[in-house]
Design a protein around this motif. Structure first.
Motif, PDB file in Angstrom:
ATOM      1  N   LEU A  42      -0.792  11.154  -0.728  1.00 10.37           N
ATOM      2  CA  LEU A  42       0.004   9.936  -0.429  1.00 10.37           C
ATOM      3  C   LEU A  42      -1.296   8.709  -0.710  1.00 10.37           C
ATOM      4  O   LEU A  42      -2.073   8.890  -0.044  1.00 10.37           O
ATOM      5  CB  LEU A  42       0.653   9.845   0.840  1.00 10.37           C
ATOM      6  CG  LEU A  42       1.168   8.554   1.207  1.00 10.37           C
ATOM      7  CD1 LEU A  42       2.542   8.200   0.467  1.00 10.37           C
ATOM      8  CD2 LEU A  42       1.543   8.538   2.409  1.00 10.37           C
ATOM      9  N   VAL A  43      -0.679   7.808  -1.948  1.00 14.95           N
ATOM     10  CA  VAL A  43      -1.281   6.799  -2.055  1.00 14.95           C
ATOM     11  C   VAL A  43      -0.409   5.619  -2.028  1.00 14.95           C
ATOM     12  O   VAL A  43       0.503   5.304  -2.926  1.00 14.95           O
ATOM     13  CB  VAL A  43      -1.958   6.620  -3.434  1.00 14.95           C
ATOM     14  CG1 VAL A  43      -2.797   5.469  -3.410  1.00 14.95           C
ATOM     15  CG2 VAL A  43      -3.112   7.850  -3.333  1.00 14.95           C
ATOM     16  N   THR A  44      -0.155   4.692  -1.019  1.00 14.14           N
ATOM     17  CA  THR A  44       0.634   3.473  -0.897  1.00 14.14           C
ATOM     18  C   THR A  44      -0.170   2.241  -1.899  1.00 14.14           C
ATOM     19  O   THR A  44      -1.419   2.164  -2.076  1.00 14.14           O
ATOM     20  CB  THR A  44       0.780   2.971   0.381  1.00 14.14           C
ATOM     21  OG1 THR A  44      -0.339   3.033   0.928  1.00 14.14           O
ATOM     22  CG2 THR A  44       1.586   4.003   1.223  1.00 14.14           C
ATOM     23  N   GLY A  45       0.650   1.341  -2.351  1.00 16.53           N
ATOM     24  CA  GLY A  45       0.341   0.432  -3.131  1.00 16.53           C
ATOM     25  C   GLY A  45       1.417  -0.175  -4.021  1.00 16.53           C
ATOM     26  O   GLY A  45       2.488   0.246  -3.948  1.00 16.53           O
ATOM     27  N   THR A  46       1.014  -1.177  -4.653  1.00 15.19           N
ATOM     28  CA  THR A  46       2.031  -1.799  -5.709  1.00 15.19           C
ATOM     29  C   THR A  46       2.150  -0.991  -7.049  1.00 15.19           C
ATOM     30  O   THR A  46       1.283  -0.169  -7.179  1.00 15.19           O
ATOM     31  CB  THR A  46       1.325  -3.262  -6.133  1.00 15.19           C
ATOM     32  OG1 THR A  46       0.208  -3.028  -6.980  1.00 15.19           O
ATOM     33  CG2 THR A  46       1.054  -4.117  -4.925  1.00 15.19           C
ATOM     34  N   GLY A  47       3.202  -1.355  -7.699  1.00 17.17           N
ATOM     35  CA  GLY A  47       3.464  -0.559  -8.887  1.00 17.17           C
ATOM     36  C   GLY A  47       2.269  -0.920  -9.921  1.00 17.17           C
ATOM     37  O   GLY A  47       2.071  -0.067 -10.700  1.00 17.17           O
ATOM     38  N   ALA A  48       2.021  -2.176 -10.165  1.00 18.23           N
ATOM     39  CA  ALA A  48       1.021  -2.937 -10.958  1.00 18.23           C
ATOM     40  C   ALA A  48      -0.249  -2.134 -10.820  1.00 18.23           C
ATOM     41  O   ALA A  48      -1.130  -1.933 -11.828  1.00 18.23           O
ATOM     42  CB  ALA A  48       0.903  -4.190 -11.037  1.00 18.23           C
ATOM     43  N   GLU A  49      -0.545  -1.955  -9.549  1.00 16.88           N
ATOM     44  CA  GLU A  49      -1.825  -1.346  -9.330  1.00 16.88           C
ATOM     45  C   GLU A  49      -1.943   0.385  -9.427  1.00 16.88           C
ATOM     46  O   GLU A  49      -2.421   1.125 -10.335  1.00 16.88           O
ATOM     47  CB  GLU A  49      -2.604  -1.848  -8.021  1.00 16.88           C
ATOM     48  CG  GLU A  49      -3.954  -1.304  -7.615  1.00 16.88           C
ATOM     49  CD  GLU A  49      -4.862  -1.809  -8.517  1.00 16.88           C
ATOM     50  OE1 GLU A  49      -6.131  -1.203  -8.532  1.00 16.88           O
ATOM     51  OE2 GLU A  49      -4.873  -3.164  -9.124  1.00 16.88           O
ATOM     52  N   VAL A  50      -1.207   0.697  -8.269  1.00 15.05           N
ATOM     53  CA  VAL A  50      -1.283   2.264  -8.273  1.00 15.05           C
ATOM     54  C   VAL A  50      -0.167   2.942  -8.893  1.00 15.05           C
ATOM     55  O   VAL A  50      -0.750   4.098  -9.665  1.00 15.05           O
ATOM     56  CB  VAL A  50      -0.756   2.762  -6.573  1.00 15.05           C
ATOM     57  CG1 VAL A  50      -0.611   4.089  -6.323  1.00 15.05           C
ATOM     58  CG2 VAL A  50      -1.911   2.086  -5.532  1.00 15.05           C
ATOM     59  N   GLY A  51       0.895   2.420  -9.193  1.00 13.55           N
ATOM     60  CA  GLY A  51       1.808   3.205 -10.254  1.00 13.55           C
ATOM     61  C   GLY A  51       0.963   3.023 -11.591  1.00 13.55           C
ATOM     62  O   GLY A  51       1.320   4.176 -12.150  1.00 13.55           O
TER      63      GLY A  51
END
Length: 472
Positions: free
Chosen positions: A197-206
């Motif tokens: 599991l890696v949480t974060g924004t779409g722009a960064e993690v996605g």
């Protein structure tokens, strides 16, 4: 409800950055807590863990993977109350719906994949070829905020049953319930690295997941615009992609339908989860001979959706997920030129929270913004038609093709359903089947989820040829 760690390689570990993302309660506009703002470096670590775990998990007999999923189901079921409460807080789903859908549906889907995995797998032969179905590899799962556990489980359970390992990025708007899943996975003994599991924004993690050279497949659910970007990133390295995107589904009510039931169910479908449902029947198409009655029934039904606190048992319509989403939906309502018959911009609402009143427009132009754009809020458009052919034409007048419904005599309704260019159609209130394939035509997506069709998305097909008797 703040968490400072990611789940990588079977352990809760500190992220690369100390930056966090605030998670808001959309009913109160208060911050619930914070989650890590993951980075590309965290994605690298997650992919490395998934890559290391893949050979052992892929080699585990499918029945063994099914046993792990069975234990995961038990651990997740024990958390059903926490799941419903968490989704009620971070998304605003009314508690009754959160219990039945946001907690209940993913458990049903997970149970289905556990059962599929433990069944004997048939050996397929074609002539002198043995056909094998093997896991794709490391899967990047990027999931949306509107059904934050169901959409995760639909991907993770299928991928794990197929023998894949997963790097999961939940929506930054509703990430908290994914931590409950990983806690359950840890308790159930899912091997280290199989689920990360890696949480974060779409722009960064996605973006890091979609473009990562170590990710063999990307499974994405969300907007069509973002899905297009994900597909481009994956296409640059010829990675497999599954996309479940937007919808603008038509609810076709023929002149011989049970009108009262068709309208009541149709309004309920359009307003489910405050209209934040990709399959929502947001276009109600009614035969002109029954149109005026349908408009009256729809307006009356909309008035029966009290707006308010998701934890009040009397609430049927909660808030939208964020201020930005509320403002977007209100923009559609404010710009509409059709006849307003319920709700609208002046309807009374709670002072705090990201609410939009249940709204119904009649006499909607099939080519207008209301009828063409996915609004993703509690807004229903009613459109008249004069013949079955015209109904089909209006229903198919969309760049989307995810779901729909037809009401009328069974044979006639089935004939219309077969002509709709959409991935699923409910006839006369047919119930959603979580074992049947789910996915869209046109710009609603690529591939299928759920059941054995969903399992196949995460498998490669191999042909092994043997020398037949008598060959030299």
């Amino acid at each position: 409800m703040t968490t400072s760690e990611l789940y990588l390689g079977g352990q809760w570990v500190a992220p690369a950055s100390a930056e966090t993302i605030a998670v808001e309660n959309p009913a109160t506009e208060e911050v619930l807590g914070h989650v890590p703002a993951g980075t590309a470096q965290d994605v690298d670590r997650a992919v490395a863990a998934a890559t290391e775990a893949f050979p052992g998990w892929a080699a585990t007999p499918m029945a063994g993977r099914g046993a792990v999923l069975d234990r995961l189901h038990g651990a997740l079921a024990a958390r059903a109350g926490d799941i419903a409460r968490t989704v009620g807080l971070e998304l605003g789903t009314p508690l009754k719906v959160a219990r039945a859908v946001q907690a209940g549906l993913p458990l049903t889907v997970l149970r289905g994949y556990a059962d599929v995995a433990v069944r004997d797998q048939r050996t397929e032969t074609i002539g002198n070829s043995l056909i094998e179905h093997e896991p794709v590899g490391v899967v990047g799962a990027i999931t949306p905020w509107n059904y934050p556990l169901h959409q995760v489980v639909a991907k993770v359970a299928a991928a794990l049953a197929a023998g894949c390992t997963v790097v999961l990025k939940p929506s930054e708007l509703t990430p908290l319930v994914a931590f409950l899943l990983c806690e359950a996975a840890d308790e159930a003994g899912v091997p280290p690295g199989v689920l990360n599991l890696v949480t974060g924004t779409g722009a960064e993690v996605g973006a890091a997941i979609a473009g990562h050279p170590g990710v063999d497949m990307v499974s994405f659910t969300g907007s069509t615009a973002t899905g297009r970007a994900v597909a481009h990133a994956a296409a640059d390295r010829i990675a497999r992609v599954a996309l479940e995107l937007g919808g603008k589904s038509a609810n076709v009510i023929l002149d011989d339908a049970d009108l009262t039931r068709a309208v009541k169910v149709g309004v309920g479908n359009a307003f489910l989860n405050s209209g934040q449902t990709c399959t929502a029947w947001t276009r109600m198409l009614v035969h002109r001979s029954r149109y005026d009655e349908a408009v009256t029934l729809a307006a009356k039904a909309a008035d029966g959706y009290p707006v308010g606190d998701p934890f009040d048992e009397g609430t049927r319509l909660g808030p939208l997920v964020s201020a930005a989403q509320r403002d977007r939906v209100r923009g559609f309502v404010d710009r509409a030129t059709a006849r307003l018959v319920a709700g609208g911009p002046d309807a009374p609402l709670p002072e705090r929270g990201y609410f939009v009143a249940p709204t119904v427009f009649a006499d909607v132009d099939p080519d207008s913004e209301l009828a063409q754009e996915e609004i993703f809020g509690p807004v229903l458009s009613i459109i008249p038609f004069d013949s079955d052919d015209e109904a089909v034409s209006i229903a198919n007048n969309s760049r989307y093709g995810l779901a729909g419904a037809v009401w009328g005599s069974d044979e006639r309704a089935l004939a219309v359903a077969r002509r709709l260019r959409t991935g699923a159609v409910d006839v006369n209130g047919g119930a959603f089947n979580p074992l049947a394939p789910f996915g869209g035509y046109k710009q609603s997506g690529v591939g299928r989820e759920l059941g054995e069709y969903g399992l196949a998305e995460f498998q490669q097909t191999k042909a092994i040829q043997f020398k037949e008797h008598g060959q030299k």
